[in-house]
Design a protein around this motif. Structure first.
Motif, PDB file in Angstrom:
ATOM      1  N   ILE A  16       0.839  -1.204   0.000  1.00 45.63           N
ATOM      2  CA  ILE A  16       0.000   0.000   0.000  1.00 45.63           C
ATOM      3  C   ILE A  16       0.867   1.244   0.000  1.00 45.63           C
ATOM      4  CG2 ILE A  16      -1.573   1.362   1.445  1.00 45.63           C
ATOM      5  CD1 ILE A  16      -2.835  -1.383   2.275  1.00 45.63           C
ATOM      6  N   ARG A  17       1.876   1.281   0.875  1.00 47.31           N
ATOM      7  CA  ARG A  17       2.753   2.451   0.964  1.00 47.31           C
ATOM      8  C   ARG A  17       3.505   2.686  -0.347  1.00 47.31           C
ATOM      9  NH1 ARG A  17       3.629   4.589   5.838  1.00 47.31           N
ATOM     10  NH2 ARG A  17       3.014   3.461   7.693  1.00 47.31           N
ATOM     11  N   VAL A  18       4.036   1.618  -0.926  1.00 48.56           N
ATOM     12  CA  VAL A  18       4.789   1.741  -2.179  1.00 48.56           C
ATOM     13  C   VAL A  18       3.869   2.188  -3.308  1.00 48.56           C
ATOM     14  CG1 VAL A  18       6.029   0.415  -3.954  1.00 48.56           C
ATOM     15  CG2 VAL A  18       6.629   0.133  -1.540  1.00 48.56           C
ATOM     16  N   ALA A  19       2.676   1.589  -3.402  1.00 45.42           N
ATOM     17  CA  ALA A  19       1.752   1.932  -4.488  1.00 45.42           C
ATOM     18  C   ALA A  19       1.315   3.389  -4.398  1.00 45.42           C
ATOM     19  CB  ALA A  19       0.539   0.998  -4.454  1.00 45.42           C
ATOM     20  N   VAL A  20       0.922   3.833  -3.212  1.00 47.19           N
ATOM     21  CA  VAL A  20       0.458   5.212  -3.068  1.00 47.19           C
ATOM     22  C   VAL A  20       1.601   6.191  -3.308  1.00 47.19           C
ATOM     23  CG1 VAL A  20      -0.509   6.901  -1.445  1.00 47.19           C
ATOM     24  CG2 VAL A  20      -1.495   4.614  -1.584  1.00 47.19           C
ATOM     25  N   ALA A  21       2.787   5.884  -2.795  1.00 42.03           N
ATOM     26  CA  ALA A  21       3.935   6.768  -3.031  1.00 42.03           C
ATOM     27  C   ALA A  21       4.270   6.847  -4.519  1.00 42.03           C
ATOM     28  CB  ALA A  21       5.142   6.281  -2.229  1.00 42.03           C
ATOM     29  N   THR A  22       4.202   5.713  -5.205  1.00 39.55           N
ATOM     30  CA  THR A  22       4.479   5.692  -6.637  1.00 39.55           C
ATOM     31  C   THR A  22       3.440   6.508  -7.400  1.00 39.55           C
ATOM     32  OG1 THR A  22       5.523   3.521  -6.456  1.00 39.55           O
ATOM     33  CG2 THR A  22       4.799   4.191  -8.650  1.00 39.55           C
ATOM     34  N   LEU A  23       2.163   6.347  -7.022  1.00 39.94           N
ATOM     35  CA  LEU A  23       1.104   7.126  -7.677  1.00 39.94           C
ATOM     36  C   LEU A  23       1.254   8.619  -7.415  1.00 39.94           C
ATOM     37  CD1 LEU A  23      -1.878   4.717  -6.992  1.00 39.94           C
ATOM     38  CD2 LEU A  23      -0.897   5.273  -9.237  1.00 39.94           C
ATOM     39  N   ASN A  24       1.870   8.973  -6.284  1.00 38.55           N
ATOM     40  CA  ASN A  24       2.136  10.381  -5.969  1.00 38.55           C
ATOM     41  C   ASN A  24       3.344  10.922  -6.723  1.00 38.55           C
ATOM     42  OD1 ASN A  24       0.051  11.091  -4.203  1.00 38.55           O
ATOM     43  ND2 ASN A  24       1.102  10.172  -2.463  1.00 38.55           N
ATOM     44  N   GLY A  25       4.042  10.059  -7.468  1.00 40.09           N
ATOM     45  CA  GLY A  25       5.197  10.487  -8.237  1.00 40.09           C
ATOM     46  C   GLY A  25       6.516  10.314  -7.512  1.00 40.09           C
ATOM     47  N   ASP A  26       6.492   9.704  -6.321  1.00 35.09           N
ATOM     48  CA  ASP A  26       7.729   9.462  -5.569  1.00 35.09           C
ATOM     49  C   ASP A  26       8.396   8.191  -6.061  1.00 35.09           C
ATOM     50  OD1 ASP A  26       7.029  11.691  -4.057  1.00 35.09           O
ATOM     51  OD2 ASP A  26       6.052  10.472  -2.514  1.00 35.09           O
ATOM     52  N   LYS A  27       9.622   7.971  -5.614  1.00 32.62           N
ATOM     53  CA  LYS A  27      10.349   6.737  -5.915  1.00 32.62           C
ATOM     54  C   LYS A  27      10.638   6.045  -4.577  1.00 32.62           C
ATOM     55  CE  LYS A  27      12.486   8.506 -10.086  1.00 32.62           C
ATOM     56  NZ  LYS A  27      11.900   7.821 -11.159  1.00 32.62           N
TER      57      LYS A  27
END
Length: 176
Positions: A16-27
């Motif tokens: 969940i954390r990785v998916a949401v961060a990725t969708l926010n444009g983070d790496k």
């Protein structure tokens, strides 16, 4: 069983954390997000118990109420992991986010479950056929157990990422 439950919760929270961060444009770093997920193990287990009880009770009441609760609470776990509103706060947050979008979420869930069933049936058929061709029906049980574990892990990650995407999109629609 306890180790499996804890591992599943950690994998779910980290995904969940990785998916949401990725969708926010983070790496994001998967290992960093996994280490940040240890603090949500017990609350997510509590959330699973509460939602499981509610959905189960709703299902006993003619199935439809259980389906409604399942769709309404589909993003409760991502809401808890990302916002930490408390177990019952996460249920309310999920209810608010899904309001007005429950039919599309239901349709997407049906498509997912049908695809999961078809993939499981095909893989199961392949393993049974391979065991019968090899003449090793004893090895079928071991192979089947390993295949089920692998399919469970993959479907867990795909489900968590998919639900995280639903959570992210609902937040974007509702809050910008």
């Amino acid at each position: 069983v306890i180790a499996l439950m804890i591992g599943s919760v950690l994998l779910q929270a980290a995904t969940i954390r990785v998916a949401v961060a990725t969708l926010n444009g983070d790496k994001p770093s998967a290992f960093r997000e996994l280490s940040r997920s240890y603090g949500v193990i017990l609350p997510i287990i509590g959330l699973a118990i509460v939602t499981g009880f509610g959905i189960g009770l709703g299902t006993l009441l003619l199935i439809v109420p259980g389906v409604i609760l399942a769709v309404m609470w589909i993003v409760a776990t991502p809401a808890y992991v990302m916002e930490r509103p408390g177990v019952f706060g996460a249920l309310g947050r999920s209810r608010n986010l899904t309001r007005g979008h429950r039919w599309p979420i239901f349709g997407l869930s049906v498509v997912y479950f049908v695809a999961y069933f078809v993939i499981s049936a095909v893989l199961g058929g392949i393993f049974v056929a391979a065991a019968m061709i090899a003449g090793d029906l004893n090895g079928l049980q071991i192979t089947s157990t390993l295949a089920n574990a692998l399919l469970g892990a993959i479907s867990g990650v795909v489900t968590s990422a998919g639900i995280s995407s639903i959570y992210y999109e609902l937040r974007m629609i509702k809050e910008g």
